[in-house]
Design a protein around this motif. Structure first.
Motif, PDB file in Angstrom:
ATOM      1  N   GLY A  20      -1.578  10.045  -3.073  1.00 38.92           N
ATOM      2  CA  GLY A  20      -2.749   9.377  -3.633  1.00 38.92           C
ATOM      3  C   GLY A  20      -2.458   8.455  -4.795  1.00 38.92           C
ATOM      4  N   VAL A  21      -1.210   8.389  -5.241  1.00 40.33           N
ATOM      5  CA  VAL A  21      -0.835   7.523  -6.371  1.00 40.33           C
ATOM      6  C   VAL A  21       0.466   6.789  -6.023  1.00 40.33           C
ATOM      7  N   THR A  22       0.488   5.505  -6.279  1.00 43.74           N
ATOM      8  CA  THR A  22       1.709   4.715  -6.093  1.00 43.74           C
ATOM      9  C   THR A  22       2.082   4.085  -7.425  1.00 43.74           C
ATOM     10  N   HIS A  23       3.277   4.434  -7.896  1.00 45.33           N
ATOM     11  CA  HIS A  23       3.794   3.879  -9.150  1.00 45.33           C
ATOM     12  C   HIS A  23       4.747   2.738  -8.785  1.00 45.33           C
ATOM     13  N   LEU A  24       4.380   1.525  -9.173  1.00 49.85           N
ATOM     14  CA  LEU A  24       5.179   0.339  -8.858  1.00 49.85           C
ATOM     15  C   LEU A  24       5.751  -0.232 -10.148  1.00 49.85           C
ATOM     16  N   ASN A  42      -2.005   5.120  -1.370  1.00 46.20           N
ATOM     17  CA  ASN A  42      -0.645   5.327  -0.895  1.00 46.20           C
ATOM     18  C   ASN A  42      -0.060   4.051  -0.297  1.00 46.20           C
ATOM     19  N   THR A  43       1.242   4.079  -0.113  1.00 46.45           N
ATOM     20  CA  THR A  43       1.903   3.015   0.631  1.00 46.45           C
ATOM     21  C   THR A  43       1.557   3.177   2.113  1.00 46.45           C
ATOM     22  N   LEU A  44       2.056   2.278   2.947  1.00 48.82           N
ATOM     23  CA  LEU A  44       1.903   2.481   4.390  1.00 48.82           C
ATOM     24  C   LEU A  44       2.832   3.612   4.845  1.00 48.82           C
ATOM     25  N   GLY A  84      -2.698  -3.263  -2.036  1.00 48.79           N
ATOM     26  CA  GLY A  84      -2.921  -3.582  -0.633  1.00 48.79           C
ATOM     27  C   GLY A  84      -1.837  -2.911   0.180  1.00 48.79           C
ATOM     28  N   ASP A  85      -1.341  -3.572   1.216  1.00 56.02           N
ATOM     29  CA  ASP A  85      -0.268  -3.011   2.033  1.00 56.02           C
ATOM     30  C   ASP A  85       1.048  -3.054   1.264  1.00 56.02           C
ATOM     31  N   ILE A  86       1.706  -1.902   1.159  1.00 59.39           N
ATOM     32  CA  ILE A  86       3.037  -1.808   0.558  1.00 59.39           C
ATOM     33  C   ILE A  86       3.943  -1.159   1.592  1.00 59.39           C
ATOM     34  N   THR A  87       4.944  -1.884   2.068  1.00 54.03           N
ATOM     35  CA  THR A  87       5.728  -1.429   3.214  1.00 54.03           C
ATOM     36  C   THR A  87       7.093  -2.100   3.235  1.00 54.03           C
ATOM     37  N   LEU A  88       8.017  -1.480   3.945  1.00 53.66           N
ATOM     38  CA  LEU A  88       9.320  -2.103   4.210  1.00 53.66           C
ATOM     39  C   LEU A  88       9.408  -2.608   5.644  1.00 53.66           C
ATOM     40  N   SER A  89       8.326  -2.533   6.389  1.00 48.85           N
ATOM     41  CA  SER A  89       8.423  -2.848   7.821  1.00 48.85           C
ATOM     42  C   SER A  89       7.314  -3.779   8.297  1.00 48.85           C
ATOM     43  N   HIS A  90       6.939  -4.754   7.450  1.00 47.93           N
ATOM     44  CA  HIS A  90       6.047  -5.804   7.920  1.00 47.93           C
ATOM     45  C   HIS A  90       6.834  -6.670   8.898  1.00 47.93           C
ATOM     46  N   GLN A 104      10.253  -6.820   7.066  1.00 48.42           N
ATOM     47  CA  GLN A 104      10.133  -7.521   5.795  1.00 48.42           C
ATOM     48  C   GLN A 104       9.584  -6.569   4.735  1.00 48.42           C
ATOM     49  N   LEU A 105      10.175  -6.606   3.544  1.00 44.04           N
ATOM     50  CA  LEU A 105       9.572  -5.933   2.392  1.00 44.04           C
ATOM     51  C   LEU A 105       8.302  -6.685   2.024  1.00 44.04           C
ATOM     52  N   SER A 106       7.185  -5.988   1.905  1.00 41.71           N
ATOM     53  CA  SER A 106       5.927  -6.631   1.546  1.00 41.71           C
ATOM     54  C   SER A 106       5.178  -5.757   0.552  1.00 41.71           C
ATOM     55  N   VAL A 107       4.903  -6.325  -0.607  1.00 44.49           N
ATOM     56  CA  VAL A 107       4.095  -5.654  -1.636  1.00 44.49           C
ATOM     57  C   VAL A 107       2.894  -6.549  -1.897  1.00 44.49           C
TER      58      VAL A 107
END
Length: 370
Positions: A20-24, A42-44, A84-90, A104-107
């Protein structure tokens, strides 16, 4: 507003080990402090529950002073920022002849409602921990929908504030307006933001439906639902490039389509082709005078179309239509003079095309002035 800050980020850490928490945390190319975001959600699913450290191999050179964009990012970190979407697999096409899909890394971040911040790269290294918790499919779908809803809200907010070339012209010169100006402006706003949305969803499974939802294409969503209920294969309409008519409200689409076939607008289109051929060329890209010309010309074209639509209503104020025609007449003459001055070789071509357009404009005015 869209801000792609990829070249300014050297490395980062995405920590979603707490559900429930994403620390960036992001490190920039400047000498400023790391940028810290504590984000709700959360991330994706590909990195949910994990800690990811990444290095951007495609950033710019280090700078000794604080970069103004990164300075604003540091100030945003203290305000309302939504993930929004945070993923390593866009999934995106590789930039080669094969055009195969790669990860693609996408933040994606949203500052308030107006600004969308993106970090996107395929040229990165990363380390990833084992997941500290497992994301269910239900949680993954919920998170994806919440992110999509945030993007839809961002699009809607920016569309409501958009002032295209026609509205800018009307505002700057206090020109008489009509309801069609704002209706066409709305369509232009969606058309302007659409490429970034197609880039996001174009290669994703179910991307056509996500794209239609974010862009408020209820007509397409209804069509997809009907095809699904009838167990029919979907029509591949979403694969084509969308144009401005796709973003006109359904109740106005027929009128706009017919107006675009009006003789006056057809003549306008011929002049537009000359502008594209002789003015919007590589050697003019980035020139302030060219950009100003194109902006004003686009405003006049939209103003012409709105005027045609105004006069095709069952009843309309003739004085307003006449005044708008006079203004169009003046602006076409002024724009033509700019073209002629810019390039003597094409002076005759533009003079003839503008003369034909002005003649059509006079014919058009005679249909409702008497």
């Amino acid at each position: 507003m869209l801000a792609v800050i990829t070249p300014l980020i050297t490395r980062g850490v995405i920590d979603n080990t707490t559900r429930g928490v994403t620390h960036l945390t992001l490190w920039g190319v400047d000498a400023g402090e790391p940028i810290d975001f504590i984000l709700q959600g959360n991330t994706l699913r590909d990195i949910a529950g994990c800690r990811v450290s990444f290095t951007n191999r495609n950033c710019t050179q280090a700078q000794a002073e604080e970069h103004p964009v990164l300075a604003r990012m540091r100030s945003h970190a203290k305000g309302h920022v939504q993930a929004g979407d945070i993923t390593l697999s866009h999934r995106v096409p590789e930039q080669d002849n094969r055009r195969a899909l790669c990860n693609q890394l996408s933040v994606e971040l949203f500052v308030e409602r107006d600004t969308r911040i993106l970090i996107e790269t395929t040229d990165f290294d990363y380390d990833i921990s084992l997941p500290q918790w497992d994301m269910s499919w239900a949680e993954a779908n919920t998170q994806a929908f919440l992110n999509m809803e945030a993007l839809r809200d961002h699009v809607s907010y920016n569309v409501s504030r958009f002032k295209g070339p026609a509205l800018q012209l009307i505002q700057e010169e206090k020109l008489p307006s009509c309801s069609w100006d704002t209706r066409l402006n709305r369509a232009e706003a969606y058309m302007a933001i659409h490429p970034t949305i197609r880039s996001k969803y174009g290669n994703e499974p179910g991307g056509a439906m996500s794209e239609a939802y974010v862009m408020d294409r209820t007509d397409l969503l209804n069509q997809m639902a009907a095809e699904d209920e009838a167990h029919m294969p979907p029509e591949n309409d979403t694969a084509r490039e969308w144009d401005v008519l796709d973003f006109v409200l359904p109740e106005h689409a027929k009128a706009v389509r017919e107006a675009m076939h009006h003789p006056l607008f057809q003549e306008t289109s011929r002049l537009t082709m000359l502008v594209q051929k002789h003015m919007m060329v590589r050697e003019n890209v980035g020139k302030a005078e060219t950009e100003e010309f194109v902006k004003r010309y686009a405003g006049v074209v939209s103003y012409i179309l709105a005027t045609i639509l105004l006069t095709r209503q069952s009843s309309f104020p003739v004085d307003l239509a006449s005044r708008r025609v006079q203004i169009i007449h003046r602006h076409v003459q002024e724009l033509c003079a700019r073209c002629i001055k810019a390039d003597e070789e094409i002076a005759a071509v533009f003079r003839e095309a503008a003369g034909l357009l002005l003649s059509k404009l006079d014919e058009f005015a005679s249909t409702f002035q008497h």
